[in-house]
Design a protein around this motif. Sequence first.
Motif, PDB file in Angstrom:
ATOM      1  N   VAL A 113       0.853  -1.189   0.000  1.00  0.00           N
ATOM      2  CA  VAL A 113       0.000   0.000   0.000  1.00  0.00           C
ATOM      3  C   VAL A 113       0.884   1.232   0.000  1.00  0.00           C
ATOM      4  O   VAL A 113       1.803   1.356   0.812  1.00  0.00           O
ATOM      5  N   LEU A 114       0.603   2.154  -0.921  1.00  0.00           N
ATOM      6  CA  LEU A 114       1.285   3.446  -0.972  1.00  0.00           C
ATOM      7  C   LEU A 114       0.450   4.471  -0.213  1.00  0.00           C
ATOM      8  O   LEU A 114      -0.752   4.608  -0.465  1.00  0.00           O
ATOM      9  N   LEU A 115       1.083   5.169   0.701  1.00  0.00           N
ATOM     10  CA  LEU A 115       0.419   6.219   1.461  1.00  0.00           C
ATOM     11  C   LEU A 115       1.038   7.548   1.046  1.00  0.00           C
ATOM     12  O   LEU A 115       2.255   7.746   1.170  1.00  0.00           O
ATOM     13  N   VAL A 116       0.235   8.456   0.519  1.00  0.00           N
ATOM     14  CA  VAL A 116       0.723   9.698  -0.064  1.00  0.00           C
ATOM     15  C   VAL A 116       0.480  10.857   0.897  1.00  0.00           C
ATOM     16  O   VAL A 116      -0.666  11.135   1.266  1.00  0.00           O
ATOM     17  N   ASN A 117       1.559  11.504   1.291  1.00  0.00           N
ATOM     18  CA  ASN A 117       1.493  12.630   2.215  1.00  0.00           C
ATOM     19  C   ASN A 117       1.464  13.941   1.432  1.00  0.00           C
ATOM     20  O   ASN A 117       2.460  14.353   0.848  1.00  0.00           O
ATOM     21  N   ALA A 138      -0.324   2.986   8.445  1.00  0.00           N
ATOM     22  CA  ALA A 138       0.749   2.090   8.002  1.00  0.00           C
ATOM     23  C   ALA A 138       1.083   1.053   9.051  1.00  0.00           C
ATOM     24  O   ALA A 138       1.310  -0.124   8.728  1.00  0.00           O
ATOM     25  N   ALA A 139       1.106   1.462  10.317  1.00  0.00           N
ATOM     26  CA  ALA A 139       1.422   0.519  11.389  1.00  0.00           C
ATOM     27  C   ALA A 139       0.378  -0.599  11.470  1.00  0.00           C
ATOM     28  O   ALA A 139       0.720  -1.774  11.669  1.00  0.00           O
ATOM     29  N   ALA A 140      -0.892  -0.228  11.285  1.00  0.00           N
ATOM     30  CA  ALA A 140      -1.954  -1.237  11.300  1.00  0.00           C
ATOM     31  C   ALA A 140      -1.820  -2.182  10.111  1.00  0.00           C
ATOM     32  O   ALA A 140      -2.026  -3.399  10.240  1.00  0.00           O
ATOM     33  N   LEU A 141      -1.465  -1.652   8.962  1.00  0.00           N
ATOM     34  CA  LEU A 141      -1.260  -2.491   7.775  1.00  0.00           C
ATOM     35  C   LEU A 141      -0.072  -3.427   7.971  1.00  0.00           C
ATOM     36  O   LEU A 141      -0.129  -4.613   7.600  1.00  0.00           O
ATOM     37  N   ASN A 142       0.996  -2.908   8.548  1.00  0.00           N
ATOM     38  CA  ASN A 142       2.186  -3.734   8.778  1.00  0.00           C
ATOM     39  C   ASN A 142       1.880  -4.903   9.706  1.00  0.00           C
ATOM     40  O   ASN A 142       2.411  -6.009   9.517  1.00  0.00           O
ATOM     41  N   GLU A 148      -0.742  -6.464   9.750  1.00  0.00           N
ATOM     42  CA  GLU A 148      -1.473  -7.428   8.920  1.00  0.00           C
ATOM     43  C   GLU A 148      -0.583  -7.979   7.801  1.00  0.00           C
ATOM     44  O   GLU A 148      -1.073  -8.580   6.844  1.00  0.00           O
ATOM     45  N   ASN A 149       0.725  -7.755   7.938  1.00  0.00           N
ATOM     46  CA  ASN A 149       1.722  -8.244   6.963  1.00  0.00           C
ATOM     47  C   ASN A 149       1.551  -7.634   5.572  1.00  0.00           C
ATOM     48  O   ASN A 149       1.811  -8.278   4.558  1.00  0.00           O
ATOM     49  N   ILE A 150       1.103  -6.369   5.543  1.00  0.00           N
ATOM     50  CA  ILE A 150       1.000  -5.619   4.299  1.00  0.00           C
ATOM     51  C   ILE A 150       2.167  -4.638   4.250  1.00  0.00           C
ATOM     52  O   ILE A 150       2.387  -3.866   5.181  1.00  0.00           O
ATOM     53  N   GLU A 151       2.928  -4.654   3.167  1.00  0.00           N
ATOM     54  CA  GLU A 151       4.045  -3.731   3.007  1.00  0.00           C
ATOM     55  C   GLU A 151       3.508  -2.318   2.771  1.00  0.00           C
ATOM     56  O   GLU A 151       2.481  -2.136   2.106  1.00  0.00           O
ATOM     57  N   THR A 152       4.187  -1.324   3.321  1.00  0.00           N
ATOM     58  CA  THR A 152       3.748   0.062   3.148  1.00  0.00           C
ATOM     59  C   THR A 152       4.923   0.970   2.799  1.00  0.00           C
ATOM     60  O   THR A 152       6.074   0.676   3.118  1.00  0.00           O
ATOM     61  N   LYS A 153       4.586   2.074   2.145  1.00  0.00           N
ATOM     62  CA  LYS A 153       5.561   3.128   1.884  1.00  0.00           C
ATOM     63  C   LYS A 153       4.841   4.465   1.902  1.00  0.00           C
ATOM     64  O   LYS A 153       3.802   4.623   1.257  1.00  0.00           O
ATOM     65  N   PHE A 199      -4.042   2.236  -1.992  1.00  0.00           N
ATOM     66  CA  PHE A 199      -3.547   3.592  -1.782  1.00  0.00           C
ATOM     67  C   PHE A 199      -4.278   4.276  -0.632  1.00  0.00           C
ATOM     68  O   PHE A 199      -5.478   4.067  -0.435  1.00  0.00           O
ATOM     69  N   VAL A 200      -3.524   5.108   0.091  1.00  0.00           N
ATOM     70  CA  VAL A 200      -4.112   6.023   1.064  1.00  0.00           C
ATOM     71  C   VAL A 200      -3.543   7.405   0.754  1.00  0.00           C
ATOM     72  O   VAL A 200      -2.326   7.592   0.759  1.00  0.00           O
ATOM     73  N   PHE A 201      -4.417   8.352   0.432  1.00  0.00           N
ATOM     74  CA  PHE A 201      -3.997   9.709   0.129  1.00  0.00           C
ATOM     75  C   PHE A 201      -4.362  10.608   1.304  1.00  0.00           C
ATOM     76  O   PHE A 201      -5.521  10.626   1.733  1.00  0.00           O
ATOM     77  N   GLY A 202      -3.367  11.337   1.831  1.00  0.00           N
ATOM     78  CA  GLY A 202      -3.605  12.199   2.975  1.00  0.00           C
ATOM     79  C   GLY A 202      -3.286  13.648   2.677  1.00  0.00           C
ATOM     80  O   GLY A 202      -2.359  13.959   1.924  1.00  0.00           O
ATOM     81  N   SER A 203      -4.057  14.557   3.283  1.00  0.00           N
ATOM     82  CA  SER A 203      -3.829  15.979   3.074  1.00  0.00           C
ATOM     83  C   SER A 203      -4.282  16.769   4.295  1.00  0.00           C
ATOM     84  O   SER A 203      -5.260  16.405   4.952  1.00  0.00           O
ATOM     85  N   PRO A 204      -3.589  17.867   4.588  1.00  0.00           N
ATOM     86  CA  PRO A 204      -4.128  18.799   5.578  1.00  0.00           C
ATOM     87  C   PRO A 204      -5.296  19.561   4.982  1.00  0.00           C
ATOM     88  O   PRO A 204      -5.461  19.585   3.755  1.00  0.00           O
TER      89      PRO A 204
END
Length: 211
Positions: A3-7, A24-28, A30-35, A78-83
């Motif tokens: 899973v790609l997490l976009v800051n 990301a910690a919750a995904l990890n 569950e043995n899901i790779e994150t960046k 994907f997880v897209f994050g924004s302020p």
Amino acid sequence: MKVLLVNGSPHKNGCTNRALQEVAAALNKENIETKIFWIGNTPLGGCIACRQCAEKGKCVFDDAVNLLRTEAYTADGFVFGSPVHYAALSGNMTAFMDRLFYSEFLGNRNKAFYMKPAAAVVSARRAGTTAAFDQMNKYFTIQEMPIVSSRYWNMVHGARPEEVEQDAEGLFNMRVLGRNMAYLLRCLEAGRNAGVPLPTQETPVFTNFIR
């Protein structure tokens, strides 16, 4: 799976990043790779509708947009994050999303995002979160991406990362979001392994409402 997490914050280690870290910690677990991919704080121009992406397969402006696309093909979700800025996504994140999704649709027929789960995360000091959350989700629906939900709207509150730490419910919702993303990814993988085909696609129809 990855899973790609976009800051999309101008602050690499700000409140938005803290929220994404929790997902990301919750995904990890569950043995899901994150960046986590930071779009940076160099001003990003918006789409100029030149449509050169249809020929080049990428945006004519070679910046964070094309860097993310390169990695998007290897991601499963994907997880897209924004302020929140003025009850909307940050200016840089809006330009980033406009160009990323438009150029991918025209240039590569949406291969990087089609039927890949996506989620929106927003952070704010106080208000404007639901409007920004709605804005982000519209990018996913137009690209036929399954939207992953949490137990509540995916938002955290705080003016600094230390204040986000005090938002116990917000961080709880980030962990639920991570687990729900992992579950849906496994369901999709099980479907592929069972031979369930993707939906039949028609040739897109575009209608201009003029006489």
